[in-house]
Each structure stands twice: as C-alpha cells, then as structure tokens.
Write an enzyme that holds these catalytic residues in place. Structure first.
Site, short mmCIF file in Angstrom:
data_model
loop_
_atom_site.label_atom_id
_atom_site.label_comp_id
_atom_site.label_asym_id
_atom_site.label_seq_id
_atom_site.Cartn_x
_atom_site.Cartn_y
_atom_site.Cartn_z
N SER A 157 0.86 -1.11 -0.05
CA SER A 157 0.08 -0.10 -0.04
C SER A 157 0.84 1.19 -0.02
CB SER A 157 -0.92 0.14 1.38
OG SER A 157 -0.27 -0.10 2.43
N ASN A 158 2.06 1.16 0.57
CA ASN A 158 2.98 2.42 0.61
C ASN A 158 4.38 1.83 0.03
OD1 ASN A 158 3.79 4.99 1.11
ND2 ASN A 158 4.17 4.61 3.17
N SER A 199 9.10 5.20 17.37
CA SER A 199 9.38 6.53 16.68
C SER A 199 9.87 7.38 17.92
CB SER A 199 8.64 6.82 15.76
OG SER A 199 8.84 8.46 15.56
N TYR A 232 -0.61 9.47 15.44
CA TYR A 232 0.54 8.56 14.79
C TYR A 232 1.36 7.99 16.08
CZ TYR A 232 4.93 6.95 13.00
OH TYR A 232 6.26 6.41 12.93
N LYS A 237 2.26 4.46 18.41
CA LYS A 237 3.74 3.96 18.51
C LYS A 237 3.71 3.60 19.98
CE LYS A 237 5.32 3.55 14.47
NZ LYS A 237 5.63 2.06 13.74
N ASN A 289 15.49 10.69 13.09
CA ASN A 289 15.21 11.04 11.94
C ASN A 289 16.03 10.33 10.79
OD1 ASN A 289 14.20 13.20 13.54
ND2 ASN A 289 13.49 14.04 11.59
N GLY A 328 2.89 22.16 14.65
CA GLY A 328 3.06 20.90 15.13
C GLY A 328 4.48 20.61 15.30
C1 WQD Z 1 12.53 17.99 9.96
C2 WQD Z 1 12.95 19.19 10.20
C3 WQD Z 1 10.98 20.71 9.75
C4 WQD Z 1 10.55 20.09 5.70
C5 WQD Z 1 8.87 13.14 10.84
C6 WQD Z 1 7.78 12.63 11.48
C7 WQD Z 1 8.47 11.63 12.58
C8 WQD Z 1 9.12 10.71 11.84
C9 WQD Z 1 10.44 11.47 11.07
C10 WQD Z 1 8.00 8.61 11.35
C11 WQD Z 1 11.84 20.03 10.85
C12 WQD Z 1 11.89 20.93 8.53
C13 WQD Z 1 10.91 19.84 6.68
C14 WQD Z 1 10.37 21.22 4.52
C15 WQD Z 1 11.62 22.17 6.46
N1 WQD Z 1 8.73 9.79 11.00
N2 WQD Z 1 11.41 20.92 7.26
N3 WQD Z 1 11.26 22.14 5.31
O1 WQD Z 1 8.85 16.33 11.30
O2 WQD Z 1 11.11 15.58 12.48
O3 WQD Z 1 9.83 13.91 11.61
O4 WQD Z 1 9.72 12.32 10.13
O5 WQD Z 1 8.27 8.02 12.50
O6 WQD Z 1 7.29 10.91 12.91
O7 WQD Z 1 7.06 13.44 12.22
O8 WQD Z 1 10.74 15.23 10.06
O9 WQD Z 1 11.86 15.87 7.66
O10 WQD Z 1 9.58 16.50 8.22
O11 WQD Z 1 11.19 17.78 9.43
O12 WQD Z 1 12.10 23.21 6.94
O13 WQD Z 1 10.34 21.12 3.47
O14 WQD Z 1 13.08 19.86 8.66
O15 WQD Z 1 10.17 21.73 10.17
O16 WQD Z 1 12.27 20.97 11.83
P1 WQD Z 1 10.35 15.21 11.49
P2 WQD Z 1 10.93 16.25 8.83
#
Ligand code: WQD
Length: 336
Positions: free
Chosen positions: A34-35, A124, A148, A152, A177, A292
């Site tokens: 699915s993904n 996570s 989500y 977890k 990350n 968020g």
């Molecule tokens: C990282 C930083 C953004 C995109 C998410 C999920 C988490 C996990 C890992 C599953 C943040 C900034 C992002 C952009 C930006 N997944 N950013 N411009 O939010 O830390 O974690 O992925 O388990 O559950 O929440 O990762 O890569 O989205 O963001 O400035 O176009 O990069 O604000 O500070 P995040 P992210």
C-alpha cells in the site's frame, strides 16, 4: 529458521532485510504494497542474490499471518508495517488506531501462538512529543502529540504486556530521523505522493523537481534559528535491528532503545551539508513554522551503546550523498 519482516518493502524495512541477509539470517517479507513499490522485491533479490520469499498481504489479517507462519519456520519478527504520516493521523485518527494497533495485536497473538522467541518493533522518537529535556533518553517523558505517535507508544505497551504474558521477548526501537540509502543506490526512500520530510524535499530541489526548499521557521532559539533534529543513516538503523535481534534479554521481558546519532543538526546545517556533499547550490526561502513542529530533538543513545553494542557510524555528509545516489538513479522513484 527465518526472521519475518513486515513492511519489508518499505524504506526502512527494505534496508533491514538486506542487513539481516548480510548477517546470515534467512528472511521472509510480508508487505501489502500500500505504501511500497513491488519493484523493491526485485531490488532486494538482486542485492541479496537470493530468492527472498515475499508474501503480499495485511500484517493485521489473522488469515494472512496463519499462512505466513504456517508456510515458513519463523523464530523472530521485525514489525514495520504501519501507516506513518503524522498529518494524515490527525485527519484520520480512527484509521490509524485501527490499522497500526490492529496489526500489532494480530501479529503479537500469532507470534506467541507460534512460539516466536522475539519481536522487534519499529517505534519512533515521536513518542516523546515536545519534551523539554535534551538529549532525549528512553526514560524521558512520553507525551506523543499526534495519533500516529500515540499508536507507536500504545504499540510498545501492547507488546510489553504481550511479552510479559508469554515466553516472547519484545524490543522497541525508537528511530529519530532516518536518512540515506544503501550505498549501491539500488534501494532507498521513495515517498508515495508528495514528500513531507526535509531530505526528500531537498533531493527534489537537486533533481530539479522543486524550485527551492521552504525552510519552516528561522526564529527558533537555536544556533541559526532553524529547528534541530537527530538525523541517522538508515544503514546504521539497519545494523541496530540486527543487534536488537541478537541481544541477550530474558524471555517474557521487553526493552526499549533510542536509535539516533546523539547529536542535533539544524535545517540550514543539513542544507549546507547537502550542498557540500552534492557539489551544488540549493536555493531556499524562509517560510512560516510548520504547525506541530518542535524546536529541537536529539537522542541519548547510551543504552543502545552499552547494551546492544550499537552506535551510529555514518555522518551527515554520507547520509546525504547516499540518499542522492538512490534518487539520481530513480528520478521518478522505483516505478521509473
Ligand atoms: C525535519 C525538520 C521541519 C520539510 C517526521 C515525523 C516523524 C518521523 C520522522 C516517522 C523540521 C523541517 C521539513 C521542509 C523544513 N517519521 N522542514 N522544510 O518532522 O522531524 O519527523 O519524520 O516516524 O514521525 O514527524 O521530520 O523531515 O519532516 O522535518 O524546514 O520542506 O525539517 O520543520 O524542523 P520530522 P521532517
């Protein structure tokens, strides 16, 4: 005996499949695709030089699990199969609870029924929410701020209780990350639809599919005003799973580990590292903070070092170079 990897065609799951094979383990993959692209299966068979048994189905379906456990001698499980979008979980909380917790419960029941010795759970760092104390340790407060993240944390609780009521061992791995790809570039991150994460979006700019990166906020109380995260190479994560399967813990018990690098990096520092690693300019524009988002998060990985003998070994430059090495070979993803 084999290790069942649910969600084994996904970004992180596929890398664990290769690491388990390289560690000499037989692997069975279960994925509903699915993904994930079915082409990942060909890529995994190429990388492992093996037939790699793959079952298509829902990890939450007891009939599917009966077929998988009935048709293979499985002594351990690594469970990745889950819906993983924070934003989507806010708009569809019941779907996330039904899917993510349903699969944990069905899988744990099947594993215990079949006498599986160990289940490793893909958790996570989002279980910590916007915690104050940094670095984040496994006993830091867990206050997930999305459905989500709740799935977890609840999944961890369910598995700890299931382990305590049986002979099974449960190991929870909290990823920070994940970034990067297998050095061959044959497998990597291929987000379905529009990526939300930072590094896939940076790669879109490099690939000419996005004009510039939007930097979500430059007014945080950090070294350069942009948010801090603990980026960890997916190959390091994969090695952490092999260690989690090998580590000595007592039957009927469970243990939780952070898998990160132990250091934080800002968005602009990631951008600068990508420009250096890829030898190209990456235009960006500062935008509003993303609702968020937390200001900073990075891991205390002392427990994984001391108990699993695991530490992240690959730096940010290698993460970004490896990530790009996959993207440049799959400019339209696996389906290209
Ligand atoms: C990282 C930083 C953004 C995109 C998410 C999920 C988490 C996990 C890992 C599953 C943040 C900034 C992002 C952009 C930006 N997944 N950013 N411009 O939010 O830390 O974690 O992925 O388990 O559950 O929440 O990762 O890569 O989205 O963001 O400035 O176009 O990069 O604000 O500070 P995040 P992210």
């Amino acid at each position: 005996m084999a290790t069942l990897v649910t969600g084994g065609a996904g970004f992180i799951g596929s890398h664990i499949v290769v690491a388990l094979h390289d560690a000499g383990r037989d692997v069975v993959v279960l994925d509903d695709f699915s993904n994930a692209s079915r082409r990942v299966v060909d890529a995994l068979r190429t990388l492992t030089g093996s037939h790699l048994p793959v079952v298509e189905g829902d990890a939450g379906d007891p009939d599917v699990l009966d077929a998988v456990f009935g048709g293979n001698r499985i002594d351990s499980v690594v469970h990745f199969a889950a819906r993983k979008s924070v934003a989507e979980s806010v708009s569809d909380p019941l779907g996330y609870y039904r899917s993510n917790l349903g699969s944990v419960i069905a899988l744990a029941a099947a594993a215990i029924d079949r006498g599986v010795g160990r289940l490793v759970f893909s958790s996570s760092a989002t279980v910590y929410g916007s915690t104050s104390a940094l670095p984040v340790a496994e006993d830091s407060p867990t206050v997930p701020d999305s459905p989500y993240g709740q799935t977890k944390l609840m999944g961890e609780r369910i598995l700890a209780d299931a382990a305590a009521s049986s002979d099974m061992r449960a190991v929870m791995l909290r990823y920070f990350n994940p970034v990067g790809a297998h050095p061959s570039g044959v497998i990597g991150e291929d987000p379905s639809g529009e990526p939300a994460n930072l590094v896939p979006r940076i790669m879109q700019v490099v690939a000419g599919r996005r004009d510039r990166l939007g930097v979500f906020g430059a007014d945080y109380s950090t070294v350069d005003g942009t948010a801090v995260r603990d980026y960890v190479h997916v190959m390091d994560l994969a090695e952490g799973h092999v260690a989690a399967l090998d580590t000595d813990i007592a039957p009927s018990s469970s243990r939780t580990y952070n898998l990160g690098t132990g250091s934080g990096t800002t968005v602009l520092q990631v951008l600068a590292a990508a420009e250096e690693a890829l030898g190209t300019r990456i235009p960006y524009k500062v935008a509003e903070r993303r609702p968020g988002d937390i200001e900073a998060s990075w891991a205390d990985c002392t427990r994984a070092r001391d108990e699993l003998g695991w530490q992240a070994r690959r730096g940010l430059t290698q993460m970004l170079a490896d990530h790009w090495n996959f993207v440049r070979q799959h400019l339209n993803g696996y389906e290209s």
